[in-house]
Design a protein around this motif. Sequence first.
Motif, PDB file in Angstrom:
ATOM      1  N   VAL A 246       6.117   5.198  -2.500  1.00 13.67           N
ATOM      2  CA  VAL A 246       6.636   4.352  -1.434  1.00 13.67           C
ATOM      3  C   VAL A 246       5.503   3.455  -0.937  1.00 13.67           C
ATOM      4  CG1 VAL A 246       7.657   4.296   0.871  1.00 13.67           C
ATOM      5  CG2 VAL A 246       8.335   6.084  -0.763  1.00 13.67           C
ATOM      6  N   PHE A 247       5.747   2.144  -0.953  1.00 16.41           N
ATOM      7  CA  PHE A 247       4.749   1.161  -0.548  1.00 16.41           C
ATOM      8  C   PHE A 247       5.221   0.416   0.695  1.00 16.41           C
ATOM      9  CE2 PHE A 247       4.116   1.889  -5.006  1.00 16.41           C
ATOM     10  CZ  PHE A 247       2.752   1.782  -5.218  1.00 16.41           C
TER      11      PHE A 247
ATOM     12  N   GLN B   6      18.091   4.715   0.425  1.00 16.34           N
ATOM     13  CA  GLN B   6      17.103   3.704   0.795  1.00 16.34           C
ATOM     14  C   GLN B   6      16.081   4.274   1.773  1.00 16.34           C
ATOM     15  OE1 GLN B   6      18.541  -0.450   1.470  1.00 16.34           O
ATOM     16  NE2 GLN B   6      20.565   0.510   1.468  1.00 16.34           N
ATOM     17  N   VAL B   7      14.869   3.742   1.680  1.00 15.56           N
ATOM     18  CA  VAL B   7      13.787   4.188   2.564  1.00 15.56           C
ATOM     19  C   VAL B   7      13.564   3.152   3.664  1.00 15.56           C
ATOM     20  CG1 VAL B   7      11.322   4.725   2.711  1.00 15.56           C
ATOM     21  CG2 VAL B   7      12.664   5.554   0.782  1.00 15.56           C
TER      22      VAL B   7
ATOM     23  N   VAL C 253      12.261  12.658   2.195  1.00 12.16           N
ATOM     24  CA  VAL C 253      13.531  13.323   1.909  1.00 12.16           C
ATOM     25  C   VAL C 253      14.546  13.004   2.998  1.00 12.16           C
ATOM     26  CG1 VAL C 253      12.398  15.176   0.637  1.00 12.16           C
ATOM     27  CG2 VAL C 253      12.795  15.441   3.084  1.00 12.16           C
ATOM     28  N   ARG C 254      15.818  13.055   2.641  1.00  8.09           N
ATOM     29  CA  ARG C 254      16.875  12.791   3.606  1.00  8.09           C
ATOM     30  C   ARG C 254      16.832  13.802   4.751  1.00  8.09           C
ATOM     31  NH1 ARG C 254      18.999  11.822  -1.422  1.00  8.09           N
ATOM     32  NH2 ARG C 254      20.029   9.796  -1.750  1.00  8.09           N
ATOM     33  N   GLY C 255      17.018  13.311   5.960  1.00  7.51           N
ATOM     34  CA  GLY C 255      17.102  14.180   7.125  1.00  7.51           C
ATOM     35  C   GLY C 255      15.779  14.525   7.771  1.00  7.51           C
ATOM     36  N   ALA C 256      14.668  13.997   7.248  1.00  6.01           N
ATOM     37  CA  ALA C 256      13.349  14.336   7.802  1.00  6.01           C
ATOM     38  C   ALA C 256      12.529  13.068   8.012  1.00  6.01           C
ATOM     39  CB  ALA C 256      12.614  15.295   6.878  1.00  6.01           C
ATOM     40  N   LEU C 257      11.650  13.116   8.991  1.00  2.00           N
ATOM     41  CA  LEU C 257      10.731  12.019   9.273  1.00  2.00           C
ATOM     42  C   LEU C 257       9.355  12.356   8.722  1.00  2.00           C
ATOM     43  CD1 LEU C 257      11.673  11.327  13.010  1.00  2.00           C
ATOM     44  CD2 LEU C 257      12.474  10.098  10.992  1.00  2.00           C
ATOM     45  N   LEU C 258       8.656  11.341   8.239  1.00  3.33           N
ATOM     46  CA  LEU C 258       7.307  11.519   7.706  1.00  3.33           C
ATOM     47  C   LEU C 258       6.421  10.445   8.317  1.00  3.33           C
ATOM     48  CD1 LEU C 258       5.444  12.984   5.640  1.00  3.33           C
ATOM     49  CD2 LEU C 258       6.119  11.227   3.979  1.00  3.33           C
TER      50      LEU C 258
ATOM     51  N   PHE D  74       0.830  -1.197   0.000  1.00  2.00           N
ATOM     52  CA  PHE D  74       0.000   0.000   0.000  1.00  2.00           C
ATOM     53  C   PHE D  74       0.869   1.252   0.000  1.00  2.00           C
ATOM     54  CE2 PHE D  74      -2.245  -3.463   2.021  1.00  2.00           C
ATOM     55  CZ  PHE D  74      -3.368  -3.543   1.204  1.00  2.00           C
ATOM     56  N   SER D  75       0.524   2.172  -0.874  1.00  2.00           N
ATOM     57  CA  SER D  75       1.283   3.413  -1.003  1.00  2.00           C
ATOM     58  C   SER D  75       0.973   4.339   0.168  1.00  2.00           C
ATOM     59  CB  SER D  75       0.932   4.100  -2.326  1.00  2.00           C
ATOM     60  OG  SER D  75       1.514   5.378  -2.391  1.00  2.00           O
ATOM     61  N   VAL D  76       2.028   4.829   0.811  1.00  2.00           N
ATOM     62  CA  VAL D  76       1.849   5.755   1.924  1.00  2.00           C
ATOM     63  C   VAL D  76       2.444   7.127   1.626  1.00  2.00           C
ATOM     64  CG1 VAL D  76       1.649   4.006   3.723  1.00  2.00           C
ATOM     65  CG2 VAL D  76       3.918   4.787   3.015  1.00  2.00           C
ATOM     66  N   ALA D  77       3.141   7.263   0.500  1.00  2.00           N
ATOM     67  CA  ALA D  77       3.745   8.559   0.161  1.00  2.00           C
ATOM     68  C   ALA D  77       4.253   8.515  -1.267  1.00  2.00           C
ATOM     69  CB  ALA D  77       4.902   8.891   1.098  1.00  2.00           C
ATOM     70  N   PHE D  78       4.388   9.697  -1.862  1.00  2.00           N
ATOM     71  CA  PHE D  78       5.175   9.816  -3.083  1.00  2.00           C
ATOM     72  C   PHE D  78       6.653   9.783  -2.698  1.00  2.00           C
ATOM     73  CE2 PHE D  78       1.287  12.308  -4.256  1.00  2.00           C
ATOM     74  CZ  PHE D  78       0.834  11.446  -5.264  1.00  2.00           C
ATOM     75  N   SER D  79       7.485   9.268  -3.588  1.00  2.00           N
ATOM     76  CA  SER D  79       8.922   9.206  -3.292  1.00  2.00           C
ATOM     77  C   SER D  79       9.491  10.578  -2.965  1.00  2.00           C
ATOM     78  CB  SER D  79       9.678   8.608  -4.482  1.00  2.00           C
ATOM     79  OG  SER D  79       9.366   7.237  -4.636  1.00  2.00           O
ATOM     80  N   SER D  80       9.009  11.603  -3.648  1.00  2.00           N
ATOM     81  CA  SER D  80       9.526  12.958  -3.443  1.00  2.00           C
ATOM     82  C   SER D  80       9.209  13.511  -2.061  1.00  2.00           C
ATOM     83  CB  SER D  80       8.965  13.895  -4.516  1.00  2.00           C
ATOM     84  OG  SER D  80       7.542  13.903  -4.487  1.00  2.00           O
TER      85      SER D  80
END
Length: 364
Positions: free
Chosen positions: A129-130, A62-63, A39-44, A30-36
């Motif tokens: 991102v799945f 890597q994610v 980003v490096r250095g941040a939490l989502l 299941f998709s939880v976000a667009f890859s964009s």
Amino acid sequence: MRRGHTRALTEGPSPADAHEPVLPYPDGWFSVAFSSEVVRGALLTRPLQGEDVVLYRLRDGQVRAVRPYCPHLGAHLGLGALEGDELLCPFHRFAFGPDGACTRTGYGTPPPPSSDLTLLPVREVDGAVFVWRHHDGRAPDWELTPWHTLGTRAPRLAAWEMAGHSQDVVENTVDIGHFTPLHGWGASEVAEPAVFEGRSFRISVRSEERVPLLGASPLEVTLEGNGISRVHVCTALPRFGVRTCAVYTTTMIAPAAFQLRQTSRFEVAEPAALPAPLARWVSGSVHRLLAGVMFRGNCAFVSQDFPVWTTKRYVSPPRLARGDGPIGPFRHWARQFYSPDRLRVRVPSSVMRGAAGEAESRVT
């Protein structure tokens, strides 16, 4: 009108999340976000089937996806921070490495036993991102299929959140009968019979679309599904040399609420009668002129379904009619993504035989 402690009378269709859902959470990717967005250095932090998932990107690209609560005392890791490739808890500054192992505490003592994070299976495919979810915790037993992209220009993205069940979005793609009365296409017919195989399906449709100021054009549509949460829709207007390509991903976030993400591109053919440099210039100029218009039109098209999805009820068995499209075979195929002991709906064999012949938005 309100008086005293009363309020306005309720009227109009009730949203889908006002009632107990018929369908449970599905299994799969299941998709939880667009890859964009990762980003490096941040939490989502994003919701997935009643729970939060914390996402972050390592320095090598890597994610990672983890369950949201620190195993120490339960602080929400989405409020933490990244230090290099280590995730820091916001409460006691426990640090967790890329493999989830607790590397240190915030006050210099050894990490306690069994304090590692749970890493969730995660994939990046087609700019999204799945995260894998299964009702009994089973590891992934199938992989996502990458789809072709159209042209080399960056896609345009949109996301919505609404009441309803995500399966209705995917089922919508094989519901041939609704394209004319709801979306205004000409008479639609199946160009190539639907094929349901393994975790995927495919169907081709012929129709007609009216383009403002230019008139009607034959419309060729190919729809592909992969899992119960992902659809690839490619259209072609041969008369105008225009093709579009869109990926739709649906993710349940609560028992009767879901998020829908759209990634779309379009391409204009280079005029064959012109010299190559001029043909490229013409194609590029038309693309720049129409890119925004096409994208907004695409979003408007899919949003015509929103009032239906957010208020409909999953009917099982459905009373299907000739011209509906392969809804019965689709539902039979879709059953593989649900726990049998949780799925309390059925698709009678008579329905199968009959069908086989035939919110809030954010846009970037």
